[in-house]
Design an enzyme around this catalytic site. Structure first.
Site, mmCIF file in Angstrom:
data_model
loop_
_atom_site.group_PDB
_atom_site.id
_atom_site.type_symbol
_atom_site.label_atom_id
_atom_site.label_comp_id
_atom_site.label_asym_id
_atom_site.label_seq_id
_atom_site.Cartn_x
_atom_site.Cartn_y
_atom_site.Cartn_z
ATOM 1 C CG ASP A 96 -5.704 -2.351 -5.468
ATOM 2 O OD1 ASP A 96 -6.465 -1.473 -5.016
ATOM 3 O OD2 ASP A 96 -4.537 -2.515 -5.072
ATOM 4 C CG HIS A 114 -5.679 -2.067 -1.597
ATOM 5 N ND1 HIS A 114 -4.622 -1.643 -2.365
ATOM 6 C CD2 HIS A 114 -5.526 -1.489 -0.373
ATOM 7 C CE1 HIS A 114 -3.856 -0.831 -1.654
ATOM 8 N NE2 HIS A 114 -4.378 -0.729 -0.444
ATOM 9 C CB CYS A 126 -0.950 -0.044 1.196
ATOM 10 S SG CYS A 126 -2.266 1.182 1.178
#
Length: 235
Positions: free
Chosen positions: A154, A185, A92
């Site tokens: 994602d 994600h 991330c």
């Protein structure tokens, strides 16, 4: 080994991820990305924690992120049990920070899991980072090797964003591998993943990551062989 965390700082999942890498014989460091704003304790995986982490992410100066990376590499390189061969990974926000860490020629490889904000250039104060512009300027060309890993579902890095990152790396002649898997994600987060954790994919991606680390940082294989001659089109 630099291990960069999500916007929640060094949480249980990040500690376990780092521990798995350390179990292969690597010295690992997990920088606290938001040390300017609060202690290094983990930020909760709840709505308030998410808002807090996202707020810090765009309040911190881009130069401060880069300074953290330089100081972290300096620290690792100074340790008597470090061979000076540095690599980085993160997920991330941490995926983007591992990407930027690769601008340092001392970082021999970076594995970036679902790196956010690269395609939109929105990291840091003012939400205007220069990650892809630096790539276009050649700041990754001839340096370490990248492995970029994204989930095809994602929503933080949609297909157009992934295509932009990949095209920029290709056009700039960066040494990298690219993986897109059937996942959302945060699919490697083994806690509070909101149903997105995929243990089987995590294990597979970890194998690809360790192959790159062992080949680049784990041992010195010497300079790459081969010429830049045109590759023959043969079967």
């Amino acid at each position: 080994m630099l291990i960069y965390s999500e916007i929640y700082q060094v949480t249980g999942p990040v500690e376990r991820f780092a521990g798995q890498i350390a179990s292969h014989g690597y010295v690992v460091a997990c920088p606290s990305s938001f040390h300017e704003f609060e202690p290094p304790s983990a930020i909760p995986y709840d709505a308030e924690g998410t808002d807090r982490g996202n707020k810090y992410k765009i309040e911190k100066e881009l130069a401060a992120y880069d300074e953290d990376a330089i100081l972290s590499v300096d620290l690792l390189a100074s340790l008597p049990n470090c061979n000076g061969r540095i690599a980085a990974t993160g997920m991330c926000l941490g995926g983007h920070l591992a990407f930027r860490a690769a601008f340092d020629p001392r970082v021999l490889s970076s594995v970036c899991f679902f790196a956010t904000d690269i395609h939109s250039a929105t990291l840091g104060k003012g939400e205007k980072d220069d990650s892809l512009e630096k790539v276009k300027a050649g700041d990754l060309t001839g340096k370490g090797e990248l492995l970029m890993i994204f989930g095809k579902q994602d929503t933080h890095v949609p297909r157009a964003g992934r295509d932009l990152i990949r095209k920029t790396l290709e056009d700039s002649n960066v040494t990298f591998s690219w993986m897109e898997v059937q996942a959302q994600h945060a699919f490697i987060r083994d806690e509070s993943s909101k149903g997105r954790w995929d243990a089987a994919l995590t294990r597979s991606c970890f194998t690809f990551m360790m192959e790159l680390f062992e080949r680049t940082a784990g041992r010195d294989l010497g300079p790459k062989s081969g010429s830049k001659a045109e590759i023959a089109h043969v079967c």
